[in-house]
Design a protein around this motif. Structure first.
Motif, short mmCIF file in Angstrom:
data_model
loop_
_atom_site.label_atom_id
_atom_site.label_comp_id
_atom_site.label_asym_id
_atom_site.label_seq_id
_atom_site.Cartn_x
_atom_site.Cartn_y
_atom_site.Cartn_z
N LEU A 249 0.81 -1.22 0.00
CA LEU A 249 0.00 0.00 0.00
C LEU A 249 0.84 1.27 0.00
N ARG A 250 2.15 1.14 0.18
CA ARG A 250 2.99 2.34 0.23
C ARG A 250 2.99 3.07 -1.11
N THR A 251 3.15 2.34 -2.20
CA THR A 251 3.23 2.99 -3.52
C THR A 251 1.90 3.62 -3.94
N PRO A 252 0.75 2.92 -3.91
CA PRO A 252 -0.50 3.60 -4.29
C PRO A 252 -0.86 4.75 -3.36
N ALA A 253 -0.53 4.63 -2.06
CA ALA A 253 -0.81 5.75 -1.15
C ALA A 253 0.01 6.96 -1.52
N ALA A 254 1.29 6.74 -1.88
CA ALA A 254 2.12 7.87 -2.30
C ALA A 254 1.61 8.47 -3.62
N SER A 255 1.14 7.60 -4.50
CA SER A 255 0.59 8.11 -5.76
C SER A 255 -0.66 8.94 -5.54
N LEU A 256 -1.54 8.49 -4.63
CA LEU A 256 -2.73 9.27 -4.31
C LEU A 256 -2.37 10.64 -3.72
N ARG A 257 -1.36 10.64 -2.86
CA ARG A 257 -0.95 11.92 -2.27
C ARG A 257 -0.40 12.86 -3.33
N THR A 258 0.43 12.31 -4.20
CA THR A 258 0.97 13.16 -5.28
C THR A 258 -0.13 13.66 -6.19
N LEU A 259 -1.09 12.80 -6.49
CA LEU A 259 -2.21 13.20 -7.34
C LEU A 259 -3.04 14.29 -6.66
N ALA A 260 -3.27 14.15 -5.35
CA ALA A 260 -4.05 15.17 -4.63
C ALA A 260 -3.31 16.50 -4.60
N GLU A 261 -2.00 16.47 -4.38
CA GLU A 261 -1.23 17.72 -4.37
C GLU A 261 -1.25 18.39 -5.74
#
Length: 454
Positions: A249-261
């Motif tokens: 879950l580390r990679t998709p969570a980081a992707s979601l954060r980047t997408l939100a920013e």
């Protein structure tokens, strides 16, 4: 000036659950060994003491019989004095040595206690086979006279050899019931052989006790290991699940954060953001579902809802649902019936096909995957073969472990497929394919073919 920050010492650091369970196992082993040791030591002490009393009692019985026989040969003259002539003429008193001691006077006989020095030696063997100090002989005789019964005690010869002294009191002829003894006969026996046997017995018992304590500790260690093994396995599964969840879950969570920013800065179209967010959410849902499935399989809590099913039809449906994305998937099947859990088998086949679509082709080139279903003895084999780069040698031995695959992915799908195969009594193997790629073969035991009415 700021104070230095003190770090907790290693002794004060809290133990992990696994360390606590292992410490509990050591304590159980120690308690088991101590309990066994206490019981064995008590039994060993009882056995050694019993053996010591046994040989002493046997020796005392022998000396008592000999002394009583000699007492029958001891006579007195008309004046009441002892006359050992008959005893000396009838039996030798040199070996075993026999001493005759008497109380010297009426005043001494009437005293409450007779001192060893007051006794008179009426007869002592001249060339005895055992030479004991006269003080020890007088002490044994005095003990028998004062106790008004036979007495035995341990002593030493002049050369230091161990002996057993036995004293038997005797009375004047026609003595009254409350009369005190007139003297005592004292004999002795060499106890070196008996004591040597007793020491050997004690050493054997001690060695056997130590061996049994060690064996008990080993058995306790093995039993405690079996007792805590379920707890350790549960902790390992828990740590494995948490590690899998954190890793996946580390990679998709980081992707979601980047997408939100990026969306907050307005640098991308909202429609594209929603589409990518939906895709990441679906991927995370699939990961969570896979993690939960793997955790249930590893813990044994997943109940197999087995039923007869057409494996060929299930494989065809799983291939149709797989995202081809421009890749070519060829399916060749034979009618086959297995008894298995449809959902788990479908997930295992989907994982194998998905793995081939992702890793079974060169970057940028369309993949070619071939799926076959055919009978294989008492089982049915589902083979998934690709035309990719094949299996790297460094991961071939641990391909179905978590976090391992043919590339840099987690390998969770292959791990789940292997667990599904083992749960059904089948197997999952991997090897080189005919076209240079990887070939995975899932084997499931055959079931009864359904009737036409079904």
């Amino acid at each position: 000036m700021t104070g230095a920050v003190r770090l907790p010492s290693r002794r004060s650091r809290p133990l992990t659950p696994t360390a606590r369970v292992r410490r509990l196992r050591r304590r159980i082993t120690l308690l088991f060994a101590l309990t066994s040791a206490v019981g064995l030591v008590a039994m060993a002490a009882w056995a050694v003491r019993g053996d010591d009393e046994r040989w002493r009692d046997q020796l005392d019985r022998t000396m008592s019989a000999d002394t009583n026989w000699a007492l029958g040969l001891l006579e007195t003259d008309e004046d009441g004095r002892l006359d050992p002539e008959v005893l000396l003429d009838t039996a030798g008193t040199a070996c075993p040595p026999l001493h005759v001691l008497s109380v010297p006077s009426d005043a001494a006989r009437d005293a409450r206690r007779t001192a060893p020095a007051d006794l008179v030696v009426e007869h002592a063997p001249r060339e005895a086979c055992l030479t004991v100090d006269s003080t020890a002989v007088r002490g044994a005789a005095a003990a028998a006279v004062n106790a008004d019964e036979e007495r035995s005690l341990d002593g030493r010869t002049a050369t230091g050899e161990p002996v057993r002294l036995f004293a038997l009191p005797f009375y004047p002829p026609e003595a009254e019931a409350d009369a005190r003894p007139q003297g005592a006969l004292v004999t002795m026996a060499d106890t070196a052989a008996q004591q040597a046997d007793h020491r050997r017995f004690a050493w054997r018992v001690t060695g056997g006790c130590a061996l049994l304590v060690g064996l008990s500790a080993l058995v306790g260690h093995l039993l405690s290991g079996r007792a805590v093994r379920p707890a350790l396995d549960a902790l390992d599964r828990q740590e494995s699940f948490l590690a899998d969840a954190a890793h996946d879950l580390r990679t998709p969570a980081a992707s979601l954060r980047t997408l939100a920013e990026t969306a907050l800065r307005g640098e991308t179209d909202s429609t594209d953001v929603h589409r990518r967010t939906l895709r990441l959410a679906e991927g995370m849902g699939s990961l969570v579902d896979g993690l939960l499935t793997r955790a249930r399989l590893m813990s044994g809590t997943a109940v197999l809802a087995v039923e007869p099913l057409r494996l060929d039809q299930l494989v065809e449906a799983a291939v149709e649902d797989a995202p081809a994305d421009g890749h070519r998937v060829t399916v060749r099947t034979q009618e086959a019936v297995v008894v298995a859990d449809p959902d788990l088998v479908r997930r295992a086949v989907a994982n194998l096909v998905g793995n081939a679509l992702v890793h079974g082709h060169a970057p940028g080139a369309p993949g070619q995957v071939e799926v076959t279903v055919a009978a294989d003895g008492a089982a049915t084999a589902v083979a998934v073969e690709d035309a990719g780069p094949g299996l790297p040698p460094e991961v071939a031995g641990a391909l179905f472990d978590r976090f391992r695959s043919g590339s840099r992915s987690t390998g969770l799908g292959l791990s789940i497929a292997a667990w599904v195969a083992h749960a059904h009594g089948g197997s999952l193997t991997a090897g080189p394919g005919r076209r240079g790629g990887a070939r995975f073969v899932l084997r499931l035991p055959n079931g009864d073919r359904p009737s036409a009415e079904d």
